[in-house]
Motif scaffolding. Sequence first.
Motif, short mmCIF file in Angstrom:
data_model
loop_
_atom_site.label_atom_id
_atom_site.label_comp_id
_atom_site.label_asym_id
_atom_site.label_seq_id
_atom_site.Cartn_x
_atom_site.Cartn_y
_atom_site.Cartn_z
N ARG A 44 0.93 -1.33 -0.06
CA ARG A 44 -0.03 -0.09 -0.07
C ARG A 44 0.65 1.29 0.03
NH1 ARG A 44 -5.37 -0.42 1.19
NH2 ARG A 44 -5.47 1.70 2.08
N THR A 45 1.91 1.09 0.51
CA THR A 45 3.03 2.33 0.54
C THR A 45 4.03 2.35 -0.34
OG1 THR A 45 3.94 1.37 2.33
CG2 THR A 45 2.26 2.58 2.98
N LEU A 46 4.37 1.51 -0.55
CA LEU A 46 5.67 1.63 -1.44
C LEU A 46 5.68 1.11 -2.96
CD1 LEU A 46 8.35 0.43 1.36
CD2 LEU A 46 8.03 2.53 0.57
N MET A 47 4.82 -0.17 -2.99
CA MET A 47 4.74 -0.86 -4.48
C MET A 47 3.86 0.08 -5.35
SD MET A 47 4.21 -4.86 -3.87
CE MET A 47 5.20 -5.75 -2.91
N SER A 48 3.98 0.20 -6.66
CA SER A 48 3.22 1.01 -7.56
C SER A 48 1.69 1.11 -7.55
CB SER A 48 3.66 0.82 -8.97
OG SER A 48 2.86 1.53 -9.57
N ASP A 49 1.02 1.78 -7.25
CA ASP A 49 -0.43 1.64 -7.13
C ASP A 49 -1.05 2.32 -8.20
OD1 ASP A 49 -0.05 4.40 -6.59
OD2 ASP A 49 -1.57 4.70 -5.28
N GLU A 50 -0.48 2.53 -9.67
CA GLU A 50 -0.89 2.98 -10.61
C GLU A 50 -2.05 2.21 -11.22
OE1 GLU A 50 0.25 5.20 -14.76
OE2 GLU A 50 1.41 4.65 -13.33
N GLU A 51 -3.24 2.32 -11.72
CA GLU A 51 -4.11 1.39 -12.40
C GLU A 51 -4.01 1.40 -13.87
OE1 GLU A 51 -8.04 2.68 -10.92
OE2 GLU A 51 -7.77 1.79 -8.90
N ARG A 52 -4.03 0.20 -14.33
CA ARG A 52 -4.12 0.02 -15.85
C ARG A 52 -4.95 -0.66 -16.16
NH1 ARG A 52 1.34 -0.86 -14.11
NH2 ARG A 52 2.85 0.89 -14.74
N VAL A 53 -5.62 -0.60 -17.31
CA VAL A 53 -6.58 -1.29 -17.90
C VAL A 53 -6.05 -2.01 -19.22
CG1 VAL A 53 -8.81 -1.19 -19.44
CG2 VAL A 53 -8.32 0.37 -17.60
N GLU A 54 -6.27 -3.50 -18.90
CA GLU A 54 -5.66 -4.44 -20.16
C GLU A 54 -6.88 -5.06 -20.87
OE1 GLU A 54 -2.79 -6.97 -18.54
OE2 GLU A 54 -1.33 -5.32 -18.00
N GLU A 55 -6.89 -5.18 -22.16
CA GLU A 55 -7.94 -5.81 -22.93
C GLU A 55 -7.83 -7.28 -22.67
OE1 GLU A 55 -10.55 -4.49 -23.91
OE2 GLU A 55 -9.77 -2.33 -23.76
N ARG A 56 -8.86 -8.08 -22.84
CA ARG A 56 -8.63 -9.62 -22.64
C ARG A 56 -7.93 -10.10 -23.96
NH1 ARG A 56 -14.46 -11.89 -20.30
NH2 ARG A 56 -14.04 -11.01 -17.88
N HIS A 57 -7.31 -11.19 -23.86
CA HIS A 57 -6.80 -11.74 -25.02
C HIS A 57 -6.97 -13.20 -25.04
CE1 HIS A 57 -3.62 -13.09 -22.22
NE2 HIS A 57 -3.42 -11.98 -21.68
N ALA A 58 -6.43 -14.13 -26.09
CA ALA A 58 -6.88 -15.47 -26.16
C ALA A 58 -5.60 -16.19 -25.20
CB ALA A 58 -6.40 -15.62 -27.80
N VAL A 59 -6.31 -17.14 -25.04
CA VAL A 59 -5.48 -18.15 -24.01
C VAL A 59 -3.95 -18.12 -24.36
CG1 VAL A 59 -5.54 -20.38 -22.73
CG2 VAL A 59 -7.64 -19.18 -23.10
N ALA A 60 -4.05 -18.76 -25.61
CA ALA A 60 -2.90 -19.05 -26.21
C ALA A 60 -2.11 -17.65 -26.55
CB ALA A 60 -2.86 -19.98 -27.46
N ALA A 61 -1.00 -17.40 -25.91
CA ALA A 61 -0.39 -16.03 -25.88
C ALA A 61 0.65 -16.23 -27.01
CB ALA A 61 0.48 -15.91 -24.69
N THR A 62 0.80 -15.08 -27.78
CA THR A 62 1.62 -14.90 -28.87
C THR A 62 3.09 -14.62 -28.46
OG1 THR A 62 1.10 -12.55 -29.04
CG2 THR A 62 -0.25 -14.23 -30.29
#
Length: 361
Positions: A129-147
């Motif tokens: 809560r105090t030292l790690m990054s708390d910046e929120e990001r949005v990631e789109e869903r992707h296929a299970v098999a990663a490229t």
Amino acid sequence: MSDHHNSSASQETEPRKDVSDDHLPGERRSGELAVLDDPFADPGLPPHEHRRQDIDERAAKRSERTVALLFTVSMLATIGFIVAYLAIPIDEIVYIFPIGHISALNFALGTTLGVALFCIGAGAIHWARTLMSDEERVEERHAVAATPEVKSHVLAEFRKGAEESQIGRRKLVRNTMIGALALVPLSGLVLLRDLGPMPGDKLRKTAWREGSLIVNENTGQPLRPEDITVGSLTQAMPSDLDHHDEDFHAQIAKAAVMLVRLEPEDIKDPRSAAWGHEGILCFSKICTHVGCPATLYEQQTHHALCPCHQSTFDLSDGARVLFGPAGHPLPQLKITVNDEGFLTALGDFEEPPGPSFWERG
């Protein structure tokens, strides 16, 4: 009057016309249906607000010291757990307000282990809560098999996350966390002592000795051959056991036997006949499955049945297993008659009685 009513009726039945072709903003016509283009628009993320630790290194240092303190307290509590386990007598009772009188050992172990685990959790939460990054990001869903591109992106994000966690920079936090996580499993390791000493050969030995009198388990009286009639089953034990002994139940669990008398011609196993006396055979009554007493005897077939899981043993054929989950025959005890005419044992069982275990051959 008639014309007036007709005129009104014609006005009511005439289809109503829209006053205007205007419609709601964001609405489109599809035949008779109006549909909103985007009724639930994404409001987006609020502007990121920096924490004090992000802009003030002194505040970050204070948080680092707090996390390190929590991890250090966890290590001390774990050491206290081990010391309490070794130093506090198991029968010591103390008064703790408002609980009352309780075991000092249990209270000390519960308190120290609880503090050790709580401080690890609290330290990890405060760190995040105090030292790690708390910046929120949005990631789109992707296929299970990663490229390959996604895989490289994940690895890059992992490295970035490790960098943002400041685990490399905040060495005090990292080292105390490693120490706390390394020490707390010792609590469970120390508790292994309560499993008791290794059994050694205790599982292979019972209270039967050469010359032990065979006594009726209910009356405690020594048995003579004439006390055992054909078709009967008598439960017995060695005369060395006393119901008042502290370890009586532990000993009888291995030494309990049953005596049956068969016509000599009905005994199929010559070895079993040689270990008996005038058709009297002595077998362990402890089922070799899970240890229930296999004493339900059917005299016509000479079968002994265990009531727990229906393992069936043929006492006329060395007590071999006929049916059920038992994996071994009932061990047989060699018996004879002493000078006074009482049935006695010629020694202990040649194989461990009771359920199978990991060292049993």
